[in-house]
Motif scaffolding. Structure first.
Motif, PDB file in Angstrom:
ATOM      1  N   SER A  18      37.153  38.200  42.587  1.00 50.59           N
ATOM      2  CA  SER A  18      37.812  37.125  41.847  1.00 50.59           C
ATOM      3  C   SER A  18      36.773  36.406  41.005  1.00 50.59           C
ATOM      4  O   SER A  18      35.567  36.539  41.234  1.00 50.59           O
ATOM      5  CB  SER A  18      38.485  36.134  42.799  1.00 50.59           C
ATOM      6  N   GLY A  19      37.245  35.657  40.029  1.00 51.85           N
ATOM      7  CA  GLY A  19      36.320  34.928  39.179  1.00 51.85           C
ATOM      8  C   GLY A  19      36.995  33.831  38.401  1.00 51.85           C
ATOM      9  O   GLY A  19      38.223  33.685  38.419  1.00 51.85           O
ATOM     10  N   GLU A  20      36.179  33.081  37.706  1.00 49.90           N
ATOM     11  CA  GLU A  20      36.635  31.987  36.849  1.00 49.90           C
ATOM     12  C   GLU A  20      35.824  32.029  35.557  1.00 49.90           C
ATOM     13  O   GLU A  20      34.668  32.444  35.558  1.00 49.90           O
ATOM     14  CB  GLU A  20      36.415  30.622  37.520  1.00 49.90           C
ATOM     15  N   ALA A  21      36.451  31.595  34.475  1.00 51.43           N
ATOM     16  CA  ALA A  21      35.760  31.471  33.188  1.00 51.43           C
ATOM     17  C   ALA A  21      36.145  30.142  32.564  1.00 51.43           C
ATOM     18  O   ALA A  21      37.289  29.691  32.688  1.00 51.43           O
ATOM     19  CB  ALA A  21      36.145  32.612  32.259  1.00 51.43           C
ATOM     20  N   SER A  38      32.967  36.620  42.284  1.00 53.21           N
ATOM     21  CA  SER A  38      32.764  36.918  43.688  1.00 53.21           C
ATOM     22  C   SER A  38      33.338  38.307  43.909  1.00 53.21           C
ATOM     23  O   SER A  38      34.511  38.552  43.609  1.00 53.21           O
ATOM     24  CB  SER A  38      33.497  35.895  44.549  1.00 53.21           C
ATOM     25  N   SER A  39      32.499  39.218  44.391  1.00 47.24           N
ATOM     26  CA  SER A  39      32.944  40.587  44.599  1.00 47.24           C
ATOM     27  C   SER A  39      32.290  41.145  45.854  1.00 47.24           C
ATOM     28  O   SER A  39      31.058  41.120  45.970  1.00 47.24           O
ATOM     29  CB  SER A  39      32.582  41.458  43.391  1.00 47.24           C
ATOM     30  N   PRO A  40      33.088  41.633  46.796  1.00 50.18           N
ATOM     31  CA  PRO A  40      32.515  42.150  48.031  1.00 50.18           C
ATOM     32  C   PRO A  40      31.832  43.502  47.854  1.00 50.18           C
ATOM     33  O   PRO A  40      31.057  43.921  48.690  1.00 50.18           O
ATOM     34  CB  PRO A  40      33.730  42.285  48.955  1.00 50.18           C
ATOM     35  N   GLU A  41      32.111  44.166  46.743  1.00 51.20           N
ATOM     36  CA  GLU A  41      31.600  45.515  46.531  1.00 51.20           C
ATOM     37  C   GLU A  41      30.459  45.511  45.524  1.00 51.20           C
ATOM     38  O   GLU A  41      30.520  44.843  44.500  1.00 51.20           O
ATOM     39  CB  GLU A  41      32.734  46.397  46.005  1.00 51.20           C
ATOM     40  N   HIS A  42      29.410  46.241  45.830  1.00 50.94           N
ATOM     41  CA  HIS A  42      28.287  46.391  44.901  1.00 50.94           C
ATOM     42  C   HIS A  42      28.093  47.866  44.622  1.00 50.94           C
ATOM     43  O   HIS A  42      28.106  48.680  45.533  1.00 50.94           O
ATOM     44  CB  HIS A  42      27.009  45.794  45.492  1.00 50.94           C
ATOM     45  N   HIS A  99      31.813  49.621  26.479  1.00 52.56           N
ATOM     46  CA  HIS A  99      32.467  49.224  27.722  1.00 52.56           C
ATOM     47  C   HIS A  99      32.714  50.475  28.563  1.00 52.56           C
ATOM     48  O   HIS A  99      33.155  51.506  28.061  1.00 52.56           O
ATOM     49  CB  HIS A  99      33.788  48.524  27.398  1.00 52.56           C
ATOM     50  N   SER A 100      32.450  50.402  29.839  1.00 56.58           N
ATOM     51  CA  SER A 100      32.568  51.555  30.741  1.00 56.58           C
ATOM     52  C   SER A 100      34.006  51.894  31.116  1.00 56.58           C
ATOM     53  O   SER A 100      34.257  52.925  31.724  1.00 56.58           O
ATOM     54  CB  SER A 100      31.799  51.272  32.029  1.00 56.58           C
ATOM     55  N   SER A 101      34.945  51.023  30.791  1.00 54.41           N
ATOM     56  CA  SER A 101      36.341  51.133  31.229  1.00 54.41           C
ATOM     57  C   SER A 101      36.472  50.931  32.734  1.00 54.41           C
ATOM     58  O   SER A 101      37.458  51.341  33.340  1.00 54.41           O
ATOM     59  CB  SER A 101      36.962  52.476  30.826  1.00 54.41           C
ATOM     60  N   ASN A 102      35.482  50.292  33.334  1.00 56.02           N
ATOM     61  CA  ASN A 102      35.505  49.982  34.764  1.00 56.02           C
ATOM     62  C   ASN A 102      35.447  48.462  34.933  1.00 56.02           C
ATOM     63  O   ASN A 102      34.444  47.912  35.359  1.00 56.02           O
ATOM     64  CB  ASN A 102      34.346  50.670  35.482  1.00 56.02           C
ATOM     65  N   SER A 103      36.544  47.796  34.565  1.00 56.00           N
ATOM     66  CA  SER A 103      36.598  46.339  34.673  1.00 56.00           C
ATOM     67  C   SER A 103      36.746  45.919  36.125  1.00 56.00           C
ATOM     68  O   SER A 103      37.521  46.514  36.878  1.00 56.00           O
ATOM     69  CB  SER A 103      37.778  45.795  33.868  1.00 56.00           C
ATOM     70  N   ILE A 104      35.989  44.883  36.488  1.00 61.59           N
ATOM     71  CA  ILE A 104      36.079  44.308  37.831  1.00 61.59           C
ATOM     72  C   ILE A 104      37.179  43.253  37.841  1.00 61.59           C
ATOM     73  O   ILE A 104      38.072  43.287  38.692  1.00 61.59           O
ATOM     74  CB  ILE A 104      34.735  43.681  38.240  1.00 61.59           C
ATOM     75  N   VAL A 105      37.087  42.303  36.902  1.00 61.78           N
ATOM     76  CA  VAL A 105      38.072  41.222  36.776  1.00 61.78           C
ATOM     77  C   VAL A 105      38.341  40.948  35.304  1.00 61.78           C
ATOM     78  O   VAL A 105      37.504  41.252  34.441  1.00 61.78           O
ATOM     79  CB  VAL A 105      37.582  39.910  37.464  1.00 61.78           C
ATOM     80  N   ARG A 106      39.514  40.360  35.058  1.00 61.36           N
ATOM     81  CA  ARG A 106      39.878  39.977  33.684  1.00 61.36           C
ATOM     82  C   ARG A 106      40.869  38.846  33.757  1.00 61.36           C
ATOM     83  O   ARG A 106      41.685  38.765  34.662  1.00 61.36           O
ATOM     84  CB  ARG A 106      40.488  41.154  32.939  1.00 61.36           C
ATOM     85  N   GLY A 107      40.802  37.950  32.748  1.00 65.92           N
ATOM     86  CA  GLY A 107      41.759  36.852  32.666  1.00 65.92           C
ATOM     87  C   GLY A 107      41.925  36.368  31.251  1.00 65.92           C
ATOM     88  O   GLY A 107      41.040  36.540  30.410  1.00 65.92           O
ATOM     89  N   GLN A 108      43.078  35.757  30.974  1.00 65.92           N
ATOM     90  CA  GLN A 108      43.393  35.250  29.643  1.00 65.92           C
ATOM     91  C   GLN A 108      43.075  33.764  29.547  1.00 65.92           C
ATOM     92  O   GLN A 108      43.481  32.973  30.398  1.00 65.92           O
ATOM     93  CB  GLN A 108      44.852  35.496  29.310  1.00 65.92           C
ATOM     94  N   LEU A 109      42.335  33.406  28.505  1.00 69.16           N
ATOM     95  CA  LEU A 109      41.983  32.007  28.265  1.00 69.16           C
ATOM     96  C   LEU A 109      43.223  31.224  27.856  1.00 69.16           C
ATOM     97  O   LEU A 109      44.063  31.706  27.101  1.00 69.16           O
ATOM     98  CB  LEU A 109      40.929  31.903  27.168  1.00 69.16           C
ATOM     99  N   SER A 110      43.315  30.013  28.368  1.00 65.10           N
ATOM    100  CA  SER A 110      44.398  29.123  27.949  1.00 65.10           C
ATOM    101  C   SER A 110      43.882  27.710  27.902  1.00 65.10           C
ATOM    102  O   SER A 110      42.833  27.401  28.396  1.00 65.10           O
ATOM    103  CB  SER A 110      45.583  29.225  28.915  1.00 65.10           C
TER     104      SER A 110
END
Length: 110
Positions: A18-21, A38-42, A99-110
């Motif tokens: 999860s994340g915030e921007a 925050s990501s449990p996977e590395h 871009h690798s096409s391997n997105s971890i997280v994404r969100g739309q600005l508002s």
């Protein structure tokens, strides 16, 4: 001054991430985006922060995220009404700047 914000939601391959921007305007008129992840996977490689157009056809790299959070300058002339998605991707160490096409997280600005 905060101009926009987004909750960054995990892609299916990155469950538990999860994340915030937050986009801020600085006193000098420049704009920055502050991100946290925050990501449990590395995995091998690095994380890169992107602004992406709402139709996902155009993107701008803002830089490499080092650690849990970071602040990235938004290049002058970038219209956040067009580039309204914030994306953090996992990038391999392959020398390819795309871009690798391997997105971890994404969100739309508002």
């Amino acid at each position: 001054r905060v101009l926009a914000s987004a909750t960054l939601k995990a892609f299916p391959e990155w469950k538990g991430s999860s994340g915030e921007a937050r986009v801020e305007k600085r006193p000098d008129g420049s704009q920055v985006v502050q991100v946290s992840l925050s990501s449990p996977e590395h995995r091998a490689g690095f994380d890169e922060v992107w602004l992406i157009s709402s139709d996902a056809t155009q993107l701008v790299s803002l830089g490499v995220r080092d650690g849990g959070s970071g602040t990235f300058a938004i290049p002058a002339g970038i219209d956040l009404r067009h580039y309204d998605l914030v994306d953090i991707s996992s990038e391999p160490l392959d020398g390819n700047p795309a871009h690798s096409s391997n997105s971890i997280v994404r969100g739309q600005l508002s």
